[in-house]
Design an enzyme around this catalytic site. Structure first.
Site, PDB file in Angstrom:
ATOM      1  N   SER A   7       0.832  -1.209   0.000  1.00  0.00           N
ATOM      2  CA  SER A   7       0.000   0.000   0.000  1.00  0.00           C
ATOM      3  C   SER A   7       0.864   1.254   0.000  1.00  0.00           C
ATOM      4  O   SER A   7       0.345   2.363   0.065  1.00  0.00           O
ATOM      5  CB  SER A   7      -0.920   0.012   1.223  1.00  0.00           C
ATOM      6  N   HIS A 140     -39.432  24.939  -9.421  1.00  0.00           N
ATOM      7  CA  HIS A 140     -39.594  24.134 -10.645  1.00  0.00           C
ATOM      8  C   HIS A 140     -38.870  24.769 -11.829  1.00  0.00           C
ATOM      9  O   HIS A 140     -39.257  24.557 -12.975  1.00  0.00           O
ATOM     10  CB  HIS A 140     -41.080  23.949 -10.994  1.00  0.00           C
ATOM     11  N   SER A 261     -14.239  27.117 -27.530  1.00  0.00           N
ATOM     12  CA  SER A 261     -14.445  25.864 -28.242  1.00  0.00           C
ATOM     13  C   SER A 261     -13.429  25.790 -29.367  1.00  0.00           C
ATOM     14  O   SER A 261     -13.020  26.812 -29.911  1.00  0.00           O
ATOM     15  CB  SER A 261     -15.867  25.831 -28.798  1.00  0.00           C
ATOM     16  N   LYS A 267     -17.809  30.650 -28.328  1.00  0.00           N
ATOM     17  CA  LYS A 267     -18.195  29.960 -27.091  1.00  0.00           C
ATOM     18  C   LYS A 267     -17.396  30.420 -25.882  1.00  0.00           C
ATOM     19  O   LYS A 267     -16.211  30.703 -25.969  1.00  0.00           O
ATOM     20  CB  LYS A 267     -18.011  28.442 -27.251  1.00  0.00           C
ATOM     21  N   GLU A 274     -18.885  23.174 -14.564  1.00  0.00           N
ATOM     22  CA  GLU A 274     -19.338  21.841 -14.994  1.00  0.00           C
ATOM     23  C   GLU A 274     -18.538  20.742 -14.293  1.00  0.00           C
ATOM     24  O   GLU A 274     -19.077  19.702 -13.912  1.00  0.00           O
ATOM     25  CB  GLU A 274     -19.190  21.696 -16.509  1.00  0.00           C
ATOM     26  N   TYR A 301      -9.033  -5.685  13.686  1.00  0.00           N
ATOM     27  CA  TYR A 301      -8.458  -5.254  12.412  1.00  0.00           C
ATOM     28  C   TYR A 301      -8.559  -6.349  11.352  1.00  0.00           C
ATOM     29  O   TYR A 301      -8.321  -7.519  11.628  1.00  0.00           O
ATOM     30  CB  TYR A 301      -6.976  -4.875  12.593  1.00  0.00           C
TER      31      TYR A 301
HETATM   32  N1  ARG Z   1      -0.999  -0.957   5.772  1.00  0.00           N
HETATM   33  C1  ARG Z   1      -1.887  -1.399   6.784  1.00  0.00           C
HETATM   34  C2  ARG Z   1      -3.211  -0.681   6.681  1.00  0.00           C
HETATM   35  O1  ARG Z   1      -3.252   0.362   6.113  1.00  0.00           O
HETATM   36  C3  ARG Z   1      -1.301  -1.172   8.137  1.00  0.00           C
HETATM   37  C4  ARG Z   1      -1.832  -2.070   9.203  1.00  0.00           C
HETATM   38  C5  ARG Z   1      -1.381  -3.454   8.936  1.00  0.00           C
HETATM   39  N2  ARG Z   1      -1.653  -4.329  10.032  1.00  0.00           N
HETATM   40  C6  ARG Z   1      -1.588  -5.624   9.891  1.00  0.00           C
HETATM   41  N3  ARG Z   1      -1.871  -6.333  10.934  1.00  0.00           N
HETATM   42  N4  ARG Z   1      -1.281  -6.204   8.761  1.00  0.00           N
HETATM   43  O2  ARG Z   1      -4.227  -1.139   7.147  1.00  0.00           O
END
Ligand code: ARG
Length: 443
Positions: A7, A140, A261, A267, A274, A301
């Site tokens: 991530s 309306h 445009s 235009k 928009e 979690y």
């Molecule tokens: N990258 C993880 C998240 O955003 C961090 C927490 C990860 N914890 C775990 N037990 N794998 O959720």
């Protein structure tokens, strides 16, 4: 596995919050004699160096270290050796990420509050300049009754004020520290959760360790507030599009907020408006995305929750952008006072004033006055003239007791001036409302 698991591409945006959280945790460990002052010092210095590297752009983020927490921890180990591993005492990535994300959303709320306030300021400026500029009010999308341009803009000041209130509510509830919840059950180390919470500006530690690491309701609330603010902005954007069209010609936008445009040289397209109108889809999508991620997740979690960040980051960035665009648009637009006034007089917009006059002057029941006015409007329509242009004989043919005093209520300025009830469109009321809003929202 690495590609779906990593991530870091998204959560590197949490670096400042992650470092702040680690520093608060580290200082607490030292204060509690869980970590020696020397080790604490080395960790704090290492974290500062990492912050410098990230801000200078020299830090290398690695997918194999998965997320921002492990990337920073790995770099800390490179910099200060095995003592880096002591930082994670009495902590888990679960309370760490919950802390980082709350801090990030808190900062985002503070930025958005400032941006909403700025937009209110721009609306107030225009409302003040045009507090007595008569325009048609619509229901309306049909001309209903005359209002003033300032009064109409003040409606958005109120909406944005409530949006700020929703973000403030969200901020109040989210401001509890998850640190010390550890993985989910708390920790056996003699930590001081109050100390870490205070160091990070939290009001208190979260009361339940399982809840602290497993809920993301603060992010959902944030997205709900963003979706509603986006909805308000989209309504205003739509009005800007309509108002700036040739058919309406109520306002003029400069080249700064329109585009030409590639084929039609005449235009002036209101693209900024928009686009603000369209971004609503992103906000609504972000809210539904996170609600759906969270639905049915067992405590505590789950990795699913890693998917909380993209919608929140995107919604926050987009709302900030939309607010900047709308603030600019509001400052840029120039109402065409004459066209607005002419439009306000069309569509027999003072028919209600006529009916009210019949009630006040002839003591008729409102329903009867409404019926008589309908008949008078039909006669004006047949003659192709306005109510004010109808001869008295025509009016008296419908209701013989009508006198020429009635003409006093048929022009749009008088109509607007008469709506002096609290919250109404009479210019002195609008000016009072502007002054009150300045005190409430801009002080
Ligand atoms: N990258 C993880 C998240 O955003 C961090 C927490 C990860 N914890 C775990 N037990 N794998 O959720």
């Amino acid at each position: 596995m690495r590609r779906i698991n990593a991530s870091i591409g998204v959560d590197k945006r949490l670096y400042a919050e992650d470092i702040a959280g680690s520093q608060a945790h580290c200082a607490m460990l030292v204060a509690q004699n869980i970590l020696s002052p020397e080790d604490g010092e080395a960790i704090a210095r290492g974290l500062e160096q990492i912050r410098g590297e990230i801000e200078a752009g020299s830090f290398v983020f690695r997918d194999e270290h998965e997320d921002i927490h492990l990337n920073i921890e790995a770099r800390l180990a490179e910099l200060i050796g095995p003592v880096a591993g002591r930082l994670h005492t009495a902590r888990s990535r679960n309370d760490q990420v919950a802390t980082d994300f709350r801090l990030w959303v808190r900062h985002a709320i503070d930025r958005l509050d400032a941006a909403l306030r700025e937009c209110q300021g721009a609306l107030l400026g225009q409302a003040e300049a045009h507090a007595d500029c008569v325009m048609p009010g619509f229901t309306h999308l049909q001309i209903a009754q005359p209002v003033t341009f300032g009064h109409h803009l003040m409606a958005y000041v109120e909406m944005l004020g409530r949006d700020r209130g929703r973000f403030a509510d969200c901020r109040r509830r989210l401001n509890e520290s998850p640190l010390g919840a550890a993985a989910l059950a708390g920790t056996a180390f003699p930590i001081d959760r109050d100390r870490a919470a205070a160091a990070l500006g939290f009001d208190r530690p979260a009361a339940n360790s399982i809840d602290a690491v497993s809920d993301r309701d603060f992010a959902v609330e944030f997205l709900a507030a963003a979706a509603l603010a986006g909805t308000h902005l989209s309504r205003f954007a739509e009005e800007v599009v309509i108002w700036s069209s040739d058919a309406f010609g109520f306002i003029r936008l400069s080249d700064a907020f329109t585009t030409g445009s590639s084929i039609m040289p005449q235009k002036r397209n209101p693209d900024a408006a928009e686009l603000v109108r369209a971004k609503t889809g992103l906000f609504n999508g972000a809210l539904i995305a996170l609600l759906t991620v969270m639905k049915g997740l067992p405590l505590a979690y789950q990795k699913d929750m890693q998917e909380d960040k993209v919608p929140v980051f995107e919604a926050a960035d987009t709302l900030e952008l939309c607010l900047a665009a709308m603030t600019g648009l509001v400052r840029d637009m120039r109402p065409d006072r004459e066209r607005l006034r002419d439009a306000a007089a069309r569509g027999f917009s003072t028919a209600t004033d006529l009916a009210d006059w019949l009630v006040r002057t002839l003591d008729l029941p409102f329903r009867r006055a409404h019926h008589i006015t309908g008949e008078i409007v039909r006669r004006a329509e047949a003659r192709g003239c306005s109510l004010a242009e109808l001869p008295l004989t025509e009016l008296q043919a419908v209701e013989s007791a009508i006198t020429d005093a009635v003409y006093g209520v048929l022009d749009v300025e008088r109509s607007v001036a008469s709506r002096a009830s609290f919250g109404g469109t009479a210019p002195p009321r609008v000016r009072e409302a502007i002054a009150a809003a300045r005190r409430k929202y801009l002080a």
